[in-house]
Write a protein that holds these residues in place. Structure first.
Motif, PDB file in Angstrom:
ATOM      1  N   GLU A  67       0.843  -1.197   0.000  1.00 54.22           N
ATOM      2  CA  GLU A  67       0.000   0.000   0.000  1.00 54.22           C
ATOM      3  C   GLU A  67       0.877   1.245   0.000  1.00 54.22           C
ATOM      4  O   GLU A  67       1.678   1.457   0.907  1.00 54.22           O
ATOM      5  CB  GLU A  67      -0.884  -0.020   1.258  1.00 54.22           C
ATOM      6  CG  GLU A  67      -2.030   0.948   1.251  1.00 54.22           C
ATOM      7  CD  GLU A  67      -3.110   0.580   0.268  1.00 54.22           C
ATOM      8  OE1 GLU A  67      -3.507   1.449  -0.507  1.00 54.22           O
ATOM      9  OE2 GLU A  67      -3.551  -0.589   0.286  1.00 54.22           O
ATOM     10  N   LYS A 211     -12.055  -1.048  -8.196  1.00 58.26           N
ATOM     11  CA  LYS A 211     -11.691  -0.101  -7.135  1.00 58.26           C
ATOM     12  C   LYS A 211     -10.918   1.065  -7.745  1.00 58.26           C
ATOM     13  O   LYS A 211     -10.215   0.902  -8.741  1.00 58.26           O
ATOM     14  CB  LYS A 211     -10.827  -0.816  -6.087  1.00 58.26           C
ATOM     15  CG  LYS A 211     -10.500   0.037  -4.881  1.00 58.26           C
ATOM     16  CD  LYS A 211      -9.715  -0.761  -3.857  1.00 58.26           C
ATOM     17  CE  LYS A 211      -9.368   0.113  -2.650  1.00 58.26           C
ATOM     18  NZ  LYS A 211      -8.622  -0.630  -1.646  1.00 58.26           N
ATOM     19  N   ASN A 212     -11.050   2.222  -7.129  1.00 54.83           N
ATOM     20  CA  ASN A 212     -10.327   3.421  -7.562  1.00 54.83           C
ATOM     21  C   ASN A 212      -8.846   3.235  -7.238  1.00 54.83           C
ATOM     22  O   ASN A 212      -8.356   3.694  -6.217  1.00 54.83           O
ATOM     23  CB  ASN A 212     -10.919   4.634  -6.819  1.00 54.83           C
ATOM     24  CG  ASN A 212     -10.222   5.925  -7.178  1.00 54.83           C
ATOM     25  OD1 ASN A 212      -9.249   5.943  -7.909  1.00 54.83           O
ATOM     26  ND2 ASN A 212     -10.754   7.019  -6.655  1.00 54.83           N
ATOM     27  N   ASP A 264     -19.918  -5.582  -4.703  1.00 51.93           N
ATOM     28  CA  ASP A 264     -18.860  -4.752  -4.110  1.00 51.93           C
ATOM     29  C   ASP A 264     -17.670  -4.567  -5.053  1.00 51.93           C
ATOM     30  O   ASP A 264     -16.596  -4.155  -4.610  1.00 51.93           O
ATOM     31  CB  ASP A 264     -18.355  -5.398  -2.803  1.00 51.93           C
ATOM     32  CG  ASP A 264     -19.135  -4.903  -1.607  1.00 51.93           C
ATOM     33  OD1 ASP A 264     -19.802  -3.863  -1.734  1.00 51.93           O
ATOM     34  OD2 ASP A 264     -19.080  -5.551  -0.552  1.00 51.93           O
ATOM     35  N   SER A 267     -15.004  -1.973  -4.910  1.00 52.23           N
ATOM     36  CA  SER A 267     -13.938  -1.972  -3.899  1.00 52.23           C
ATOM     37  C   SER A 267     -12.991  -3.155  -4.126  1.00 52.23           C
ATOM     38  O   SER A 267     -12.204  -3.499  -3.260  1.00 52.23           O
ATOM     39  CB  SER A 267     -14.542  -2.048  -2.495  1.00 52.23           C
ATOM     40  OG  SER A 267     -15.194  -3.285  -2.308  1.00 52.23           O
ATOM     41  N   GLU A 272      -9.291  -9.500  -3.707  1.00 51.35           N
ATOM     42  CA  GLU A 272     -10.732  -9.741  -3.710  1.00 51.35           C
ATOM     43  C   GLU A 272     -11.139 -10.551  -4.950  1.00 51.35           C
ATOM     44  O   GLU A 272     -12.005 -11.420  -4.882  1.00 51.35           O
ATOM     45  CB  GLU A 272     -11.497  -8.419  -3.699  1.00 51.35           C
ATOM     46  CG  GLU A 272     -11.566  -7.725  -2.348  1.00 51.35           C
ATOM     47  CD  GLU A 272     -10.349  -6.869  -2.074  1.00 51.35           C
ATOM     48  OE1 GLU A 272      -9.407  -6.898  -2.898  1.00 51.35           O
ATOM     49  OE2 GLU A 272     -10.319  -6.182  -1.033  1.00 51.35           O
TER      50      GLU A 272
ATOM     51  N   ARG B 123     -12.347  -5.294   5.695  1.00 49.17           N
ATOM     52  CA  ARG B 123     -12.271  -5.630   4.266  1.00 49.17           C
ATOM     53  C   ARG B 123     -12.474  -7.136   4.097  1.00 49.17           C
ATOM     54  O   ARG B 123     -13.092  -7.588   3.138  1.00 49.17           O
ATOM     55  CB  ARG B 123     -10.894  -5.221   3.731  1.00 49.17           C
ATOM     56  CG  ARG B 123     -10.918  -4.798   2.285  1.00 49.17           C
ATOM     57  CD  ARG B 123      -9.635  -4.123   1.920  1.00 49.17           C
ATOM     58  NE  ARG B 123      -8.962  -4.804   0.832  1.00 49.17           N
ATOM     59  CZ  ARG B 123      -7.780  -4.465   0.369  1.00 49.17           C
ATOM     60  NH1 ARG B 123      -7.137  -3.441   0.891  1.00 49.17           N
ATOM     61  NH2 ARG B 123      -7.227  -5.115  -0.621  1.00 49.17           N
ATOM     62  N   LEU B 126     -16.256  -8.235   5.537  1.00 50.08           N
ATOM     63  CA  LEU B 126     -17.396  -7.865   4.695  1.00 50.08           C
ATOM     64  C   LEU B 126     -17.298  -8.393   3.269  1.00 50.08           C
ATOM     65  O   LEU B 126     -18.171  -8.131   2.447  1.00 50.08           O
ATOM     66  CB  LEU B 126     -17.531  -6.328   4.657  1.00 50.08           C
ATOM     67  CG  LEU B 126     -17.746  -5.644   6.015  1.00 50.08           C
ATOM     68  CD1 LEU B 126     -17.772  -4.140   5.855  1.00 50.08           C
ATOM     69  CD2 LEU B 126     -19.049  -6.122   6.653  1.00 50.08           C
ATOM     70  N   LEU B 148     -19.769  -2.068   0.558  1.00 46.83           N
ATOM     71  CA  LEU B 148     -18.794  -1.054   0.160  1.00 46.83           C
ATOM     72  C   LEU B 148     -19.110  -0.438  -1.196  1.00 46.83           C
ATOM     73  O   LEU B 148     -18.239   0.154  -1.826  1.00 46.83           O
ATOM     74  CB  LEU B 148     -17.389  -1.670   0.152  1.00 46.83           C
ATOM     75  CG  LEU B 148     -16.921  -2.195   1.507  1.00 46.83           C
ATOM     76  CD1 LEU B 148     -15.589  -2.915   1.384  1.00 46.83           C
ATOM     77  CD2 LEU B 148     -16.808  -1.069   2.527  1.00 46.83           C
ATOM     78  N   TYR B 230      -8.775   4.601   4.332  1.00 48.74           N
ATOM     79  CA  TYR B 230      -7.856   4.309   3.217  1.00 48.74           C
ATOM     80  C   TYR B 230      -7.696   2.799   3.021  1.00 48.74           C
ATOM     81  O   TYR B 230      -7.644   2.315   1.897  1.00 48.74           O
ATOM     82  CB  TYR B 230      -6.497   4.963   3.472  1.00 48.74           C
ATOM     83  CG  TYR B 230      -5.692   5.115   2.199  1.00 48.74           C
ATOM     84  CD1 TYR B 230      -6.017   6.092   1.264  1.00 48.74           C
ATOM     85  CD2 TYR B 230      -4.636   4.256   1.921  1.00 48.74           C
ATOM     86  CE1 TYR B 230      -5.311   6.223   0.086  1.00 48.74           C
ATOM     87  CE2 TYR B 230      -3.919   4.385   0.739  1.00 48.74           C
ATOM     88  CZ  TYR B 230      -4.255   5.369  -0.161  1.00 48.74           C
ATOM     89  OH  TYR B 230      -3.553   5.486  -1.339  1.00 48.74           O
ATOM     90  N   ALA B 231      -7.634   2.068   4.144  1.00 53.07           N
ATOM     91  CA  ALA B 231      -7.465   0.609   4.030  1.00 53.07           C
ATOM     92  C   ALA B 231      -8.733  -0.060   3.518  1.00 53.07           C
ATOM     93  O   ALA B 231      -8.673  -1.059   2.808  1.00 53.07           O
ATOM     94  CB  ALA B 231      -7.089   0.023   5.384  1.00 53.07           C
ATOM     95  N   LEU B 232      -9.883   0.494   3.842  1.00 58.14           N
ATOM     96  CA  LEU B 232     -11.148  -0.170   3.506  1.00 58.14           C
ATOM     97  C   LEU B 232     -11.634   0.168   2.092  1.00 58.14           C
ATOM     98  O   LEU B 232     -11.976  -0.720   1.319  1.00 58.14           O
ATOM     99  CB  LEU B 232     -12.201   0.229   4.543  1.00 58.14           C
ATOM    100  CG  LEU B 232     -13.416  -0.668   4.702  1.00 58.14           C
ATOM    101  CD1 LEU B 232     -13.004  -2.109   4.910  1.00 58.14           C
ATOM    102  CD2 LEU B 232     -14.243  -0.217   5.890  1.00 58.14           C
ATOM    103  N   THR B 233     -11.671   1.426   1.742  1.00 51.96           N
ATOM    104  CA  THR B 233     -12.217   1.799   0.428  1.00 51.96           C
ATOM    105  C   THR B 233     -11.267   2.649  -0.407  1.00 51.96           C
ATOM    106  O   THR B 233     -11.590   3.022  -1.516  1.00 51.96           O
ATOM    107  CB  THR B 233     -13.520   2.610   0.598  1.00 51.96           C
ATOM    108  OG1 THR B 233     -13.242   3.761   1.407  1.00 51.96           O
ATOM    109  CG2 THR B 233     -14.603   1.791   1.243  1.00 51.96           C
ATOM    110  N   GLY B 234     -10.095   2.968   0.128  1.00 55.91           N
ATOM    111  CA  GLY B 234      -9.214   3.908  -0.578  1.00 55.91           C
ATOM    112  C   GLY B 234      -9.932   5.247  -0.646  1.00 55.91           C
ATOM    113  O   GLY B 234     -10.644   5.632   0.283  1.00 55.91           O
ATOM    114  N   SER B 235      -9.810   5.940  -1.776  1.00 59.58           N
ATOM    115  CA  SER B 235     -10.519   7.215  -1.883  1.00 59.58           C
ATOM    116  C   SER B 235     -11.924   7.001  -2.450  1.00 59.58           C
ATOM    117  O   SER B 235     -12.648   7.965  -2.681  1.00 59.58           O
ATOM    118  CB  SER B 235      -9.725   8.204  -2.726  1.00 59.58           C
ATOM    119  OG  SER B 235      -9.388   7.618  -3.952  1.00 59.58           O
ATOM    120  N   GLY B 236     -12.300   5.742  -2.666  1.00 65.84           N
ATOM    121  CA  GLY B 236     -13.662   5.423  -3.081  1.00 65.84           C
ATOM    122  C   GLY B 236     -13.897   5.644  -4.562  1.00 65.84           C
ATOM    123  O   GLY B 236     -13.132   6.361  -5.230  1.00 65.84           O
TER     124      GLY B 236
END
Lengths: 441, 288
Positions: A67, A211-212, A264, A267, A272, B123, B126, B148, B230-236
């Motif tokens: 990351e 995901k972005n 999802d 994300s 994933e 993460r 879910l 998410l 940030y760990a879960l969705t980043g900036s979405g």
């Protein structure tokens, strides 16, 4: 006074005790790509190297987290860090890190081991900045059992044709995955979607990584590319608002909206996607080649290991395209032990080291003669070399210092469109304006 | 006679002042210079002064305002939820905890986990194919919501933050509640006050300073959220879960827009300073 002198002597002894071993063991510190097969392979390869290396050349490994890896690396290198002698470098970040690195001469044999085209993935301004340790591209993973059953069942074929007509406006029929167009893949994904076809044996037709995240844009890129898409034309004009990108973006959205990919998916990234396909609830997945080992392992993916097929990404009007992304190791300009670092890098570029790295789980792209020596243990590496040479491409402008920010920009704008927050026109207009700004720098 | 002379006081304070000047003052000055400069990673040591263009760019950036709105909503909602649940638990569990203080330990456990780890944990928890929550929802109801996706990500993030930090508010409130003398409650009870009336007219007014402090601490923490989001969705998707901290991080590292990122951090600093100064004055007036 006596006490002070005694204390001083003790402190000096302690300092000497800690410093001397450091002088005696001047090692080469290598900052590698953390996690996954790359780390495992590098650890095994370095272990062998250390058995034959002198004390001054012994390699110590250093790993951050994935990351934000490139950001941390940039901050370290810009600050003139000498915490590592050899650092990771990637095709799409060479332009960004070249000012803080030194070119390295790998010798004439390196071309025989890797081939000129693969060596080029580690070149910037015509100079070699690293040893290409891993080549990443994408495979289309699919469930052989599901496709075989579909091909044998006339009623299923009829349903397939009806779904293709309804969702894609084309009367398609099931095909062998190795001859899929993107429309064939989309029709197959829709057919195996529970929400579209209640008789589907699995929940989803595919797994889209939406995901972005810049790496997800690398996976997506091959779709528009096979329709003739590119970042820039010959004159340097940004062409991301082309029909090719429109087609690709719309197809992803159509599949996501139809429920062909998990809810999802916005994300989802590498891990994933692997988990979704390995669960046995998805019929296809466009995924990094590095996943092949896990998805075909009966221990790690018992539900799908024996029924997972692998082909190159589907074709568009311009044929097939597969996005190449090379990882390698190069020399830090501020390295403390440059001589030792160069000796390690040259050794890493030899045939023996490359084969050892491959046998340890790495994914080097090797020349046909060399890969033949590991074909039995690593059949996926044969496919890797074949796909890279036949379909591999790099977008125009994608090795510039702004390449990674361009992927970031696309990730943000394209996911904005897929999630319904902005129109396709707005997404493309924002992307074009941002790319013009970034690529002119 | 003073225990410490003025000169000695200065001498004792010198290391602290020196430390603050070095580790807070120097970065602050560098930040101010960068915020009015054209600077890249290659020119970190030789920035070129260029006026207030970075501030104009930040204030005209719709993403900056989008991230400020995200942080404000997130900070307010999580602080409110954590304080309300924490208060309820503190009063509801007080009789039990006074007899079994050992139960405090498990209640405090979420505070021990790093927020980034919490993000990674959820993460997994879910994930439709690996997580226990969607697994049981599919088992029991045949479907599971997308926790998410664009419609639910904000709510999920608020719940995750609230679950982790409610124990903090609970701890403060429980201590404040326990500190209220029992004879006050007994007296009001003898006067015929019901338990609800005791809470409303005795406990809450006496706990008010703690309630206010806890709310602002949690608001500040929620407003500057970074790690777990940030760990879960980043900036979405489309930048939909970009907090101000994530905005600054991305401008700095992802875009390499160092001047813009630093200008945004200065704007954030000024806004925080004004709010905190206002609160300080308010507290001073209340004391007076």
């Amino acid at each position: 006074m006596k006490l002070n002198r005694t204390s001083f002597a003790l402190v000096a002894t302690l300092l000497a005790g800690t410093a001397l071993p450091t002088f005696a063991n001047a090692t080469v510190t290598v900052l590698g790509w953390p996690g996954g097969s790359e780390e495992t392979a590098l650890r095994a390869t370095v272990e062998t190297y250390n058995k034959q290396a002198s004390d001054a050349d012994k390699v110590e490994l250093l790993f951050f987290n994935r990351e934000g890896f490139y950001d941390k690396l940039q901050a370290d290198m810009a600050a003139g860090s000498s915490a590592f002698d050899v650092n990771l470098v990637a095709t799409y970040s060479i332009g960004r890190y070249a000012p803080y690195m030194e070119p390295v001469d790998l010798g004439a044999d390196a071309a025989k081991v890797f081939g000129e085209s693969v060596l080029k993935t580690m070149q910037f301004d015509g100079r070699q900045y690293g040893v290409p340790t891993d080549l990443s591209l994408h495979f289309m993973y699919y469930r052989k059992d599901l496709i075989d059953a579909l091909m044998k069942d006339d009623a299923a074929k009829k349903t397939y044709g009806e779904i293709a007509q309804k969702y894609l406006g084309k009367p398609l029929q099931p095909k062998d995955p190795d001859s899929w167009t993107w429309d064939d893949w989309a029709a197959t994904a829709l057919y195996f979607t529970k929400q579209v076809n209640s008789g589907s044996p699995v929940r989803y037709g595919t797994v889209l990584q939406m995901k972005n995240l810049l790496f997800n844009m690398m996976v997506f890129q091959s779709l528009p590319r096979s329709y003739g898409g590119d970042w820039m034309d010959k004159d340097g004009n940004v062409t991301v608002d082309s029909d090719a990108y429109r087609t690709g973006l719309e197809l992803y959205k159509k599949l996501y909206d139809a429920g062909s990919s998990p809810k999802d998916s916005l994300s989802y990234e590498y891990a994933e996607t692997n988990a979704a396909f390995a669960s046995g609830q998805a019929a296809t997945a466009l995924q990094w080649n590095a996943a092949a080992a896990d998805l075909t392992s009966t221990e790690k993916s018992p539900a799908v290991a024996e029924v997972t097929g692998i082909v190159a990404p589907p074709a568009g009007p311009d044929g097939r395209a597969d996005h190449i992304h090379g990882l390698g190791l190069g020399l830090n300009k501020n390295a403390k032990n440059k001589e030792g670092a160069v000796r390690f890098l040259k050794w890493l570029a030899t045939e023996d080291a490359a084969l050892l790295y491959a046998r340890s789980g790495g994914s080097p792209a090797l020349s046909p003669d060399v890969v033949a020596k590991v074909a039995k243990e690593r059949p996926d590496l044969v496919k890797l070399g074949e796909f890279a040479s036949k379909y591999g491409y790099v977008m125009s402008g994608a090795t510039s210092a702004s390449a990674l920010p361009v992927y970031e920009l696309q990730a943000k704008e394209f996911t904005g469109y897929w999630s319904g927050q902005q129109s396709l026109e707005d997404a493309l207009a924002h992307t074009k304006a941002g790319m013009q700004d970034l690529l002119k720098k | 006679m003073a225990l410490v002379t003025r000169a000695e006081g200065r001498m004792y304070l010198t290391p602290l002042v020196g430390f603050l000047l070095l580790f807070l003052g120097f970065p602050a000055i560098v930040n101010l210079i960068y915020s009015v400069s054209t600077v890249t990673f290659e020119t970190l040591r030789s920035p070129v002064l260029s006026g207030f263009g970075n501030y104009v760019a930040v204030l005209n950036d719709r993403e900056f305002w989008g991230s400020a709105w995200f942080s404000l909503r997130f900070g307010l909602l999580t602080a409110l939820a954590e304080c309300l649940i924490g208060l309820f638990l503190a009063i509801f569990l007080a009789p039990l905890l006074s007899k079994r203080p050992v139960l405090m330990a498990p209640l405090m456990l979420p505070l021990m986990v790093a927020p980034a780890m919490v993000g990674l944990m959820y993460r997994l928890v879910l994930h439709e194919f690996a997580g226990p929550v969607p697994y049981y929802l599919f088992e029991w109801f045949g479907d599971s919501p997308a926790f998410l996706d664009i419609n639910n990500a904000f709510r999920t993030l608020v719940v995750v933050e609230t679950l982790q930090w409610t124990p903090f508010a609970f701890l403060l409130f429980y201590m404040a509640y326990s500190a209220i003398p029992l004879d006050v409650r007994e007296a009001s009870s003898l006067d015929g006050a019901s338990p609800l009336e005791i809470v409303r007219w005795i406990d809450l007014p006496l706990m008010k300073p703690t309630l206010v402090i806890a709310f602002f601490i949690r608001f500040i923490d929620g407003f500057r959220v970074f790690d777990n989001v940030y760990a879960l969705t980043g900036s979405g998707a489309g930048g939909s879960t970009t907090s101000l901290s994530i905005y600054i991080y991305q401008a700095f590292f992802k875009e390499g827009a160092i001047g813009k990122a630093v200008a945004a951090s200065v704007v954030l600093f000024l806004a925080s300073f004004i709010v905190l100064h206002g609160l300080n004055r308010l507290a001073g007036r209340r004391k007076g």
